[in-house]
Write a protein that holds these residues in place. Sequence first.
Motif, PDB file in Angstrom:
ATOM      1  N   VAL A 123      70.219   2.685  50.800  1.00  0.00           N
ATOM      2  CA  VAL A 123      69.210   3.664  50.414  1.00  0.00           C
ATOM      3  C   VAL A 123      69.832   5.012  50.770  1.00  0.00           C
ATOM      4  N   TYR A 124      69.561   6.016  49.948  1.00  0.00           N
ATOM      5  CA  TYR A 124      70.223   7.306  50.087  1.00  0.00           C
ATOM      6  C   TYR A 124      69.259   8.378  50.584  1.00  0.00           C
ATOM      7  N   PHE A 125      69.800   9.341  51.301  1.00  0.00           N
ATOM      8  CA  PHE A 125      69.026  10.459  51.837  1.00  0.00           C
ATOM      9  C   PHE A 125      68.144  11.082  50.753  1.00  0.00           C
ATOM     10  N   ASP A 126      68.706  11.260  49.567  1.00  0.00           N
ATOM     11  CA  ASP A 126      67.996  11.942  48.483  1.00  0.00           C
ATOM     12  C   ASP A 126      66.897  11.117  47.825  1.00  0.00           C
ATOM     13  N   ARG A 167      73.065   1.772  66.781  1.00  0.00           N
ATOM     14  CA  ARG A 167      74.175   2.289  67.572  1.00  0.00           C
ATOM     15  C   ARG A 167      73.979   1.915  69.036  1.00  0.00           C
ATOM     16  N   GLU A 168      74.889   2.355  69.880  1.00  0.00           N
ATOM     17  CA  GLU A 168      74.763   2.094  71.316  1.00  0.00           C
ATOM     18  C   GLU A 168      73.713   3.038  71.898  1.00  0.00           C
ATOM     19  N   LYS A 169      73.166   2.652  73.049  1.00  0.00           N
ATOM     20  CA  LYS A 169      72.082   3.403  73.677  1.00  0.00           C
ATOM     21  C   LYS A 169      72.464   4.867  73.924  1.00  0.00           C
ATOM     22  N   GLU A 170      73.718   5.117  74.362  1.00  0.00           N
ATOM     23  CA  GLU A 170      74.153   6.494  74.627  1.00  0.00           C
ATOM     24  C   GLU A 170      74.080   7.343  73.362  1.00  0.00           C
ATOM     25  N   GLU A 171      74.431   6.761  72.241  1.00  0.00           N
ATOM     26  CA  GLU A 171      74.384   7.472  70.968  1.00  0.00           C
ATOM     27  C   GLU A 171      72.944   7.807  70.598  1.00  0.00           C
ATOM     28  N   PHE A 172      72.064   6.817  70.745  1.00  0.00           N
ATOM     29  CA  PHE A 172      70.646   6.971  70.425  1.00  0.00           C
ATOM     30  C   PHE A 172      70.006   8.068  71.268  1.00  0.00           C
ATOM     31  N   GLU A 173      70.357   8.117  72.553  1.00  0.00           N
ATOM     32  CA  GLU A 173      69.745   9.106  73.444  1.00  0.00           C
ATOM     33  C   GLU A 173      70.137  10.532  73.077  1.00  0.00           C
ATOM     34  N   VAL A 174      71.343  10.735  72.549  1.00  0.00           N
ATOM     35  CA  VAL A 174      71.778  12.069  72.123  1.00  0.00           C
ATOM     36  C   VAL A 174      71.066  12.471  70.840  1.00  0.00           C
ATOM     37  N   SER A 175      70.972  11.548  69.890  1.00  0.00           N
ATOM     38  CA  SER A 175      70.404  11.876  68.582  1.00  0.00           C
ATOM     39  C   SER A 175      69.987  10.621  67.846  1.00  0.00           C
ATOM     40  N   HIS A 176      68.828  10.695  67.223  1.00  0.00           N
ATOM     41  CA  HIS A 176      68.353   9.604  66.367  1.00  0.00           C
ATOM     42  C   HIS A 176      67.328  10.162  65.383  1.00  0.00           C
ATOM     43  N   ASN A 191      74.412  15.856  57.783  1.00  0.00           N
ATOM     44  CA  ASN A 191      75.188  16.673  56.845  1.00  0.00           C
ATOM     45  C   ASN A 191      74.324  17.214  55.708  1.00  0.00           C
ATOM     46  N   LYS A 192      73.278  16.474  55.343  1.00  0.00           N
ATOM     47  CA  LYS A 192      72.406  16.881  54.233  1.00  0.00           C
ATOM     48  C   LYS A 192      71.150  17.607  54.708  1.00  0.00           C
ATOM     49  N   GLY A 193      71.119  17.966  55.998  1.00  0.00           N
ATOM     50  CA  GLY A 193      70.001  18.766  56.502  1.00  0.00           C
ATOM     51  C   GLY A 193      68.876  17.990  57.139  1.00  0.00           C
ATOM     52  N   GLY A 194      69.042  16.688  57.346  1.00  0.00           N
ATOM     53  CA  GLY A 194      68.010  15.894  57.993  1.00  0.00           C
ATOM     54  C   GLY A 194      67.873  16.244  59.474  1.00  0.00           C
ATOM     55  N   GLN A 195      66.676  16.102  59.993  1.00  0.00           N
ATOM     56  CA  GLN A 195      66.421  16.393  61.399  1.00  0.00           C
ATOM     57  C   GLN A 195      66.765  15.185  62.265  1.00  0.00           C
ATOM     58  N   VAL A 196      67.265  15.473  63.480  1.00  0.00           N
ATOM     59  CA  VAL A 196      67.506  14.433  64.470  1.00  0.00           C
ATOM     60  C   VAL A 196      66.845  14.844  65.780  1.00  0.00           C
ATOM     61  N   PHE A 197      66.592  13.841  66.628  1.00  0.00           N
ATOM     62  CA  PHE A 197      65.823  14.050  67.849  1.00  0.00           C
ATOM     63  C   PHE A 197      66.548  13.420  69.032  1.00  0.00           C
ATOM     64  N   ASN A 198      66.357  14.022  70.210  1.00  0.00           N
ATOM     65  CA  ASN A 198      67.001  13.485  71.410  1.00  0.00           C
ATOM     66  C   ASN A 198      66.096  12.472  72.111  1.00  0.00           C
ATOM     67  N   ILE A 252      62.643  15.543  71.109  1.00  0.00           N
ATOM     68  CA  ILE A 252      62.708  16.958  70.761  1.00  0.00           C
ATOM     69  C   ILE A 252      63.825  17.128  69.736  1.00  0.00           C
ATOM     70  N   GLN A 253      63.537  17.891  68.681  1.00  0.00           N
ATOM     71  CA  GLN A 253      64.557  18.121  67.656  1.00  0.00           C
ATOM     72  C   GLN A 253      65.787  18.754  68.292  1.00  0.00           C
ATOM     73  N   THR A 254      66.973  18.310  67.841  1.00  0.00           N
ATOM     74  CA  THR A 254      68.232  18.792  68.391  1.00  0.00           C
ATOM     75  C   THR A 254      69.253  18.985  67.282  1.00  0.00           C
ATOM     76  N   ASP A 255      70.256  19.822  67.551  1.00  0.00           N
ATOM     77  CA  ASP A 255      71.383  19.944  66.626  1.00  0.00           C
ATOM     78  C   ASP A 255      72.536  19.057  67.073  1.00  0.00           C
ATOM     79  N   SER A 256      72.430  18.480  68.256  1.00  0.00           N
ATOM     80  CA  SER A 256      73.480  17.600  68.765  1.00  0.00           C
ATOM     81  C   SER A 256      73.431  16.256  68.056  1.00  0.00           C
ATOM     82  N   VAL A 257      74.606  15.730  67.751  1.00  0.00           N
ATOM     83  CA  VAL A 257      74.710  14.407  67.144  1.00  0.00           C
ATOM     84  C   VAL A 257      75.834  13.677  67.855  1.00  0.00           C
TER      85      VAL A 257
END
Length: 157
Positions: free
Chosen positions: A32-35, A49-58, A123-130, A134-139
């Motif tokens: 399924v595609y972002f668009d 993904r691994e838990k550390e990855e999820f905690e930074v961004s999901h 990359n396509k502007g979707g939001q991610v959360f920590n 809370i919304q974050t720019d970190s991935v």
Amino acid sequence: MFGLLSFSQKGTGQDKISKALSSWNQGTIPYVYFDNLPTNDSIAFLDTREKEEFEVSHLRNAIWVGYKKFDEQLVLETLPDKTQPIIVYCSIGVRSEDIGEKLKDLGYTKILNLYGGIFDWKNKGGQVFNDKEIQTDSVHAFSKHWGKLLHEGIKVY
């Protein structure tokens, strides 16, 4: 809803994510595609993904199910309805295909793999959360090698 989605790779060309997915994946879980994501609130997003990855961004409201520590029992308890629409994702879509196959083996019937994973999403502007939702720019960029596919946001390793 799931039957109306297009699974073609419209407009993506043979970019680096496409090349990686075509060499690593078997195509056993439809993309399924972002668009063209369905806007149904009943869809469960599973982060593979691994838990550390999820905690930074999901993705918002995603459920962490892991990869190396994938817990089938947790999934069965969290999502008892095996007709529940599920979208699995990881960094680009390789690990999520593996987990999608495990979900299929458990009897789940409506599974899609997010093309390009959280990298394409961001990359396509979707939001991610920590981990505090809370919304974050970190991935979390997984590794320097795979992080080259992430062009937006702040890369965390």
